[in-house]
Design a protein around this motif. Structure first.
Motif, mmCIF file in Angstrom:
data_model
loop_
_atom_site.group_PDB
_atom_site.id
_atom_site.type_symbol
_atom_site.label_atom_id
_atom_site.label_comp_id
_atom_site.label_asym_id
_atom_site.label_seq_id
_atom_site.Cartn_x
_atom_site.Cartn_y
_atom_site.Cartn_z
ATOM 1 N N LYS A 250 20.192 48.038 44.497
ATOM 2 C CA LYS A 250 20.757 47.699 45.810
ATOM 3 C C LYS A 250 19.921 46.675 46.565
ATOM 4 C CE LYS A 250 22.781 52.295 46.488
ATOM 5 N NZ LYS A 250 22.794 53.512 47.369
ATOM 6 N N GLY A 251 18.720 46.406 46.078
ATOM 7 C CA GLY A 251 17.799 45.517 46.791
ATOM 8 C C GLY A 251 17.643 44.173 46.112
ATOM 9 N N ARG A 252 16.730 43.408 46.654
ATOM 10 C CA ARG A 252 16.527 42.066 46.102
ATOM 11 C C ARG A 252 15.077 41.621 46.282
ATOM 12 N NH1 ARG A 252 18.097 43.876 50.531
ATOM 13 N NH2 ARG A 252 20.258 43.698 49.841
ATOM 14 N N VAL A 253 14.657 40.744 45.355
ATOM 15 C CA VAL A 253 13.351 40.098 45.426
ATOM 16 C C VAL A 253 13.604 38.610 45.634
ATOM 17 C CG1 VAL A 253 11.166 39.636 44.279
ATOM 18 C CG2 VAL A 253 12.329 41.821 43.891
ATOM 19 N N ILE A 254 13.067 38.083 46.743
ATOM 20 C CA ILE A 254 13.211 36.661 47.066
ATOM 21 C C ILE A 254 11.925 35.972 46.655
ATOM 22 C CG2 ILE A 254 13.558 34.987 48.916
ATOM 23 C CD1 ILE A 254 15.084 37.225 50.420
ATOM 24 N N MET A 255 12.029 35.042 45.708
ATOM 25 C CA MET A 255 10.849 34.473 45.063
ATOM 26 C C MET A 255 10.697 32.992 45.409
ATOM 27 S SD MET A 255 11.557 36.222 41.358
ATOM 28 C CE MET A 255 10.070 35.548 40.639
ATOM 29 N N LEU B 141 12.034 42.391 49.127
ATOM 30 C CA LEU B 141 10.668 41.990 48.810
ATOM 31 C C LEU B 141 10.629 40.468 48.747
ATOM 32 C CD1 LEU B 141 7.740 42.636 47.867
ATOM 33 C CD2 LEU B 141 8.633 42.621 45.518
ATOM 34 N N ILE B 142 9.682 39.871 49.464
ATOM 35 C CA ILE B 142 9.516 38.413 49.488
ATOM 36 C C ILE B 142 8.185 38.078 48.834
ATOM 37 C CG2 ILE B 142 9.374 36.356 50.936
ATOM 38 C CD1 ILE B 142 10.845 38.005 53.115
ATOM 39 N N THR B 143 8.198 37.222 47.817
ATOM 40 C CA THR B 143 6.970 36.846 47.122
ATOM 41 C C THR B 143 6.751 35.337 47.221
ATOM 42 O OG1 THR B 143 8.113 36.594 44.990
ATOM 43 C CG2 THR B 143 7.176 38.760 45.491
ATOM 44 N N LEU B 144 5.492 34.940 47.416
ATOM 45 C CA LEU B 144 5.133 33.531 47.527
ATOM 46 C C LEU B 144 4.183 33.138 46.399
ATOM 47 C CD1 LEU B 144 4.367 33.155 51.372
ATOM 48 C CD2 LEU B 144 6.567 33.135 50.203
ATOM 49 N N ARG B 145 4.425 32.003 45.818
ATOM 50 C CA ARG B 145 3.559 31.348 44.839
ATOM 51 C C ARG B 145 3.078 32.319 43.752
ATOM 52 N NH1 ARG B 145 -1.073 29.638 46.492
ATOM 53 N NH2 ARG B 145 -1.307 27.812 45.197
#
Length: 858
Positions: free
Chosen positions: A822-827, A694-698
């Motif tokens: 197992k997953g990741r959030v890129i913030m 999951l990629i989140t912006l601002r």
């Protein structure tokens, strides 16, 4: 009885409204009588009075084409196309004699612009006026006024209009943003009431997402002229630099409860504005006198010198100011439909057109009355710019990137679009910022006609006269591109001048290998090459450690992120694989290398476990609802247009029934995400936990923290034990004080972990980023997960209150990763894709897309 009277009153009011503009239109036209009977008015051609309905772009083009067919005063020229393949047109209006001699008139006009020519007699030169409308698609009154203006100029035989024709060449651009205009036009015509509905809550006045302001890719074209990302802007720039009009107009709309704005704008917030003061103090104020007279004559309310500052040089109403033109902004209160209620009564669509039409004609009149002033200013403009450059201690700039040819080429392309002269150099250039190798470096001399544009692209500023900005406070595009550069006090030897024709990337020939191929990740378009390879079924690995290996008898070093395509694990036949790689690398202009061994001279061997297989991204992005149109468009454009990669745009309100197993990457740009209730929140979290990215912006990153999707925190400031006394301030100064707390857009330095997969392809830990928010994310508690953190001296360019840097920024992360099973959030705390122009930080976002699956948070 009461009901009958009520309905009669409604019908009467509707008829009065319908007749209002027909009467008003005749009143305006009356002063320009007589009219040629063979030229149809807009109403005669369209079948309805201007203002009764919103006119589609194809109808606009059809009417103006008809005028050009019937009149020897007009010619129609296509100057570009939109993303949706709508044609961009300029209607050139002038006398038949001027039309016959236009090539010679143009030649002499450009001699006036030429800094090498000193012409003082402009008597036989008509003034060049560019009337441009509707850059924002849902600000439609300008285009309707353009139709009235075109008809008046072409059909009227009034001596005043005949004089306009003899002494002016008018370039009428009716719709700068046809894609957005038609989106809005179809909406309001579809929901138009009969009788009209003025209720501001009616659906007609509340467009659905993404609304019509933006173009196809949801870009604000009024901010794009300097950045030159979209085709509409590139076409306008090419046209502009062909003609260099004396006057450029930019017709807009603003809030329904306002009145009408024309220049002068407020003074620039910059202490050292690039635009010459004469433009503001003389030209703008001279034209304002004509606008005042004509608007007073019809009793219009208006205001000047407020709100719309001229600090950003990339608007339609400011770009021309850097080119010797007078660029003028108009803002009309918008009905956002056909009739809308306001505190002072209902505002009708016909009424909004009126001021736009009157000021269109007033602009022509003012330009003719001040022809000598405008031409004298334009004749001196570029010579004065060169004189300023000669007096400057900075004689030029050197720049270049040894590793990334495509990003360097993109920056060179931008310079050429703005007619900035740039050269190769015959020697290495030593500066305080290091040595720039002659093979990959370029020189922009200050002493050139486009000196003001050179200042705009390279100079940075940290101090300002005002703290309130209408828009961004920084635009040093050399930082947008993360281009290594340095000012020069002395120019080195200049060699070849760069042109559109010779600005090409030269690739070394690729030979067929029986072992495998390597593609460095350094290049901007390496992700595009990777996706096309994966699309063809090619298995691709990436290096997690650097290494060196022999290529054609020479040792070559490769960095983290380098792509490996082993021959023996592919399903494709060797010849087919070679042809596929050659074709894709040629298309993307990315260098590939053949290898004949897996043995490295240093670092990891090609069979190392530090080479990991990459998954093909299957990306989805939530849209609609409270999602940022701009940021969603930037992601869409980056992936689709540059990386040739599709992304599914899923409406937020159907997320609950979306099969997430189809995707391994989800992007959340800024938004409220109110539709993601607890059930949907858990669905998203469960999907991440299964090993996805999951990629989140601002503000989406802020949302992820607030909703406990991730185990991260905001920066906290220790409060003093004693309650602080609240400072008393003047009510009338509230805007200025509140403005100081707003970060409209500035550039800062971060320290980037280039050993992290998100930092692959970068060779310098120092990276400029763009920030236009107050989101302060604390560094991760995991020592290896804070990928980018603001430095202790982060301020590069633009306005910011110092306390933000001290209290928040120095303690904040710009980019981090949080683990969910197992997953990741890129913030991202900031937007790496801002306005499609941040080539320098696009790679961070693309790394999140392509390398997200290989990030293992310790």
């Amino acid at each position: 009885m009461k009901k009958t009277n009520y309905h009669s009153a409604i019908i009467m009011a509707f008829l009065l409204f319908q007749n209002f503009f027909v009467f008003s239109q005749n009143t305006f036209f009356e002063k320009y009588q007589p009219f040629k009977s063979n030229i149809p008015s807009p109403e005669e051609f369209l079948g309805y009075p201007i203002g009764d309905s919103h006119t589609r772009h194809d109808q606009v083009v059809a009417y103006l084409t008809k005028l050009a067919e019937l009149s020897d005063r007009a010619t129609m020229t296509e100057y570009g196309k939109t993303n949706e393949n709508r044609k961009l047109f300029i209607l050139t209006i002038t006398s038949p004699e001027n039309h016959r001699n236009l090539s010679e008139i143009k030649k002499k006009h450009l001699q006036v612009v030429d800094h090498n020519t000193d012409i003082t007699n402009y008597n036989d030169l008509p003034i060049f006026i560019n009337l441009a409308y509707n850059v924002h698609g849902n600000e439609p009154s300008g285009t309707e006024a353009a139709l009235l203006t075109a008809y008046t100029l072409i059909a009227s035989n009034n001596p005043e209009v005949v004089d306009y024709m003899n002494n002016a060449v008018i370039f009428l651009d009716p719709t700068i943003n046809p894609d957005g205009r038609d989106r809005h036009t179809n909406w309001v015509n579809t929901f138009k009431g009969n009788p009209l509905v003025a209720d501001k809550f009616d659906i007609e006045h509340n467009e659905g997402w993404p609304q019509g302001r933006t173009n196809h890719y949801w870009f604000d074209l009024n901010r794009d002229l300097l950045l030159a990302v979209q085709p509409e802007s590139n076409a306008r720039l090419e046209w502009f630099h062909e003609w260099y009009p004396n006057v450029v107009t930019d017709f807009h709309e603003m809030g329904t409860n306002s009145t009408f704005f024309f220049e002068p704008k407020p003074p620039s917030a910059s202490l050292e504005p690039v635009t010459p003061d004469e433009n503001y103090s003389v030209l703008t104020k001279t034209f304002a006198k004509q606008f005042v007279a004509d608007l007073d004559s019809i009793g219009s309310l208006y205001f000047t010198k407020e709100k719309y500052d001229a600090t950003y040089p990339g608007y339609g109403s400011t770009y021309g100011d850097l080119q010797g033109s007078l660029a003028i902004l108009f803002e009309q209160a918008s009905s956002r439909g056909h009739l809308q209620e306001t505190p002072t009564g209902n505002l009708s669509f016909p009424f909004t057109i009126k001021n736009q039409y009157v000021t269109s004609m007033a602009t022509i009149k003012a330009a003719l009355n001040n022809k000598e002033l405008l031409y004298d200013y334009q004749n001196r403009f570029f010579r004065t710019s060169i004189d300023k450059a000669r007096k400057s201690s900075i004689k030029g700039y050197v720049f270049g990137d040894h590793h990334d040819k495509n990003r360097t080429k993109a920056f060179l392309d931008l310079l050429l679009k703005h007619k900035v002269r740039v050269f190769t150099t015959g020697n290495d250039v030593e500066t305080e910022k290091g040595v720039f190798k002659k093979e990959t470096s370029y020189i922009v001399p200050s002493e050139q006609p486009q000196y003001l544009m050179v200042q705009t692209l390279f100079e940075t500023h940290k101090k300002y006269r005002d703290s309130v900005f209408y828009d961004a406070s920084s635009w040093s595009l050399v930082n947008f591109y993360n281009m290594k550069y340095s000012p020069l006090s002395k120019l080195p030897k200049l060699e070849q001048r760069i042109t559109k024709e010779n600005n090409r990337i030269k690739l070394s020939p690729l030979k067929q290998s029986s072992y495998g191929y390597l593609i460095p990740w350094d290049d901007y378009y390496s992700p595009a090459a990777l996706y096309q390879l994966q699309k063809k079924g090619v298995v691709v690995k990436t290096a997690q450690k650097p290494f060196s290996i022999m290529i054609d008898g020479e040792k070559k070093s490769f960095s983290r992120g380098t792509l490996l395509i082993p021959q023996n694990i592919q399903e494709l036949e060797p010849n087919v694989l070679f042809e596929t790689i050659t074709q894709i690398c040629t298309q993307t202009q990315v260098q590939a290398y053949q290898v004949e061994t897996g043995y490295s001279t240093s670092g990891i061997d090609l069979g190392s476990s530090n080479f990991v297989t990459l998954k093909k991204p299957k990306a989805m992005m939530l849209v609609k609802g409270g999602v940022s149109v701009y940021e969603a468009g930037e992601v869409w454009h980056l992936l689709e247009q540059r990386m040739q990669m599709p992304i599914s745009k899923v409406p937020e309100d159907i997320f609950y029934r979306t099969d997430l197993s189809k995707y391994n990457t989800i992007v959340l740009v800024s938004g409220r995400y109110n539709n993601l209730n607890e059930q949907n929140h858990n669905k998203l979290k469960s999907w991440v936990a299964q090993g996805n990215t999951l990629i989140t912006l601002r503000t989406a990153s802020s949302w992820a923290i607030r909703t406990k999707l991730v185990n991260e925190n905001f920066v906290s400031i220790d409060q003093p034990k004693d309650e602080k006394t609240i400072e008393r301030l003047n009510y009338g100064e509230a805007r200025e004080h509140l403005g100081k707390e707003y970060i409209g857009g500035a550039i800062f330095e971060v320290d980037l972990d280039i050993t992290h997969p998100l930092g692959y392809g970068y060779h310098n830990r120092s990276l400029p980023v763009y920030k236009n928010n107050r989101i302060w994310i604390a560094p991760s508690k995991n020592r290896f997960s804070t990928v980018a953190q603001y430095t202790q001296n982060p301020h590069i360019d633009g306005y910011i209150q110092e306390h933000y840097i001290e209290d928040y920024m120095k303690k904040s992360a710009s980019l981090l990763v949080d683990r969910i099973e197992k997953g990741r959030v890129i913030m991202f705390a900031d937007n790496p894709n801002f306005r499609g122009a941040w080539y320098g930080t696009n790679k961070l976002f693309l790394n999140a897309i392509f390398f997200g699956s290989i990030i293992n948070v310790p």
